[in-house]
Scaffold this active site. Structure first.
Site, PDB file in Angstrom:
ATOM      1  N   LYS A  40       0.800  -1.228   0.000  1.00 19.20           N
ATOM      2  CA  LYS A  40       0.000   0.000   0.000  1.00 19.20           C
ATOM      3  C   LYS A  40       0.836   1.282   0.000  1.00 19.20           C
ATOM      4  O   LYS A  40       0.379   2.329  -0.455  1.00 19.20           O
ATOM      5  CB  LYS A  40      -0.927   0.010   1.217  1.00 19.20           C
ATOM      6  CG  LYS A  40      -2.102  -0.948   1.128  1.00 19.20           C
ATOM      7  CD  LYS A  40      -3.179  -0.411   0.216  1.00 19.20           C
ATOM      8  CE  LYS A  40      -4.464  -1.215   0.342  1.00 19.20           C
ATOM      9  NZ  LYS A  40      -5.530  -0.659  -0.515  1.00 19.20           N
ATOM     10  N   SER A  88       0.684  -9.727  -0.968  1.00 18.37           N
ATOM     11  CA  SER A  88       0.392  -8.296  -0.840  1.00 18.37           C
ATOM     12  C   SER A  88       0.730  -7.696   0.518  1.00 18.37           C
ATOM     13  O   SER A  88       0.920  -6.480   0.624  1.00 18.37           O
ATOM     14  CB  SER A  88      -1.077  -8.023  -1.172  1.00 18.37           C
ATOM     15  OG  SER A  88      -1.924  -8.823  -0.373  1.00 18.37           O
TER      16      SER A  88
END
Length: 408
Positions: A54, A303
């Site tokens: 992110k 991720s």
């Protein structure tokens, strides 16, 4: 934005995010190669600064703000990885940041977000309520809202992962990408198709929160009635409407993964790669086992790795049970000296390791006839478990397997 999600923008973003990101080189997985019949590499964004990808999108978005916007500050809403990414990126850019988090957010995530320099406001019980409040504060205070996924600039920043994959593995055939709101998959799929249309990019959703699948079936973004999955980072009720057109055009397929598959994948990562990967980050690993075994080159995007210790403990426990490496048997035996020793001896003779005992003398009104003994045993796997159960049966103990809830 017309100037985003182009090869030029991806190239610019790739250079920009290097100012704050760590290098997460591909790791080939011998275990997954053997398990899938393909060559499988892992893109370990769980090892990224702030513990997740992110940071890329947040930093690139903030880098595109004017000095006036930076001076006024930024705001976002998040219960996890995006919060930390925005906080770190804003601090690095010298901007004030506010993060609105649900009141249910684990304390460790709140403290980490504060540690990266953000002012944290706890509001609402769920993300949607926190998001609405953040938007309200943005309007009242003139702050710039940094979306977690539904934004072309943010998606371009996330797509830098795709550029790094092809730079290291030019002949990659397939890229597996976790899907929540769609920003990560939008960025990677759009870049891949611009770079080489032959690369297949497959999105992977939790079966309990298939917001992209629902949108593709309906032809537009739709809001799920609920999201029920342990992959909390991808438990999104509605895929982003701004990234959906790119996903329709560039994503080759969408696979669904059940929570039980994530539990097993967590154990695989810990034991075979010594890596902590959060449940959402494991979607790509679990989906790799759904691909045809045809020797293709597969890159799995991990991720993130932000997972609290309590959740880790629970997932490991369930994983061991699913793999039949921990199981509980219930036996009835007379309440007489030596009975427990006989049971323990049978288990020991077959190399079982007793890790827990529960002795219930009140299972019947006649204690001399029978008392219940529940034994939790560590085994090597399904065959070894069955060997121990068969041995207890042959010794006359008639073992039964209680449910996990009953056993605990």
């Amino acid at each position: 934005m017309a100037d985003m999600l182009t090869l030029e923008a991806f190239e610019e973003a790739s250079e920009k995010v290097k100012e704050v990101t760590l290098e997460t080189k591909l790791v080939e997985s011998p275990y997954l190669c053997a398990a899938t019949g393909n060559r499988v590499w892992l893109k370990p964004e769980n090892m990224q600064r702030t513990g997740a990808y992110k940071l890329r999108g947040a930093y690139y978005k903030i880098s595109k703000l004017s000095q006036d916007e930076l001076d006024r500050g930024v705001i976002t809403a998040s219960a996890g990885n995006h919060a930390q990414g925005v906080a770190y990126a804003a601090t690095h850019a010298g901007a004030r940041s506010i993060v609105v988090m649900p009141t249910t957010t684990p304390l460790i995530k709140v403290e980490r977000t504060k540690g990266y320099g953000a002012e944290v406001i706890l509001h609402g019980d769920v993300f949607d309520e926190a998001g609405e409040y953040a938007q309200k504060l943005a309007e009242e205070q003139g702050l710039t809202y940094i979306p977690p996924f539904n934004d072309e600039t943010v998606a371009t920043g996330q797509g830098t992962i795709g550029m790094e994959i092809v730079q290291e593995l030019p002949l990659v055939d397939t890229i597996l990408v976790p899907v929540g709101g769609g920003g990560l998959s939008c960025g990677i799929a759009t870049f891949a198709k611009l770079y080489n249309p032959k690369i297949r990019v497959i999105g992977v959703e939790p079966a309990g929160a298939p917001s992209l699948t629902a949108a593709l079936e309906a032809g537009h973004a739709v809001k799920l009635p609920s999201a029920n999955t342990i992959a909390d980072g991808t438990a999104v009720l509605e895929v982003g409407d701004r990234v959906l057109p790119y996903l329709k055009e560039n994503l080759d397929d969408v696979l669904l993964v059940e929570d039980d598959e994530l539990v097993v994948s967590f154990l695989d990562m810990v034991e075979n790669h010594k890596m902590i990967v959060e449940n959402s980050g494991l979607l790509s690993v679990a989906a790799a086992k759904q691909l045809p075994a045809d020797g293709r080159r597969v890159a799995c995007v991990l991720s993130g790795g932000n997972m609290d210790v309590i959740t880790m403990s629970s997932v490991v426990q369930y994983g061991l049970i699913q793999r039949s490496r921990v199981f509980t048997v219930s036996v009835l035996l007379p309440d007489r000296p030596g009975s427990l020793v006989r049971v323990a001896s049978v288990i020991a003779e077959h190399n079982g390791n007793v890790i827990k005992l529960k002795h219930n003398q009140f299972v019947t009104t006649n204690r001399n006839a029978a008392v219940e003994l529940r034994v939790t045993i560590e085994a090597y796997g399904p065959e070894h478990r069955q060997e121990i159960i068969d041995a207890l049966s042959e010794a006359g103990f008639n073992p039964e397997l209680p449910s996990f809830r009953e056993a605990n």
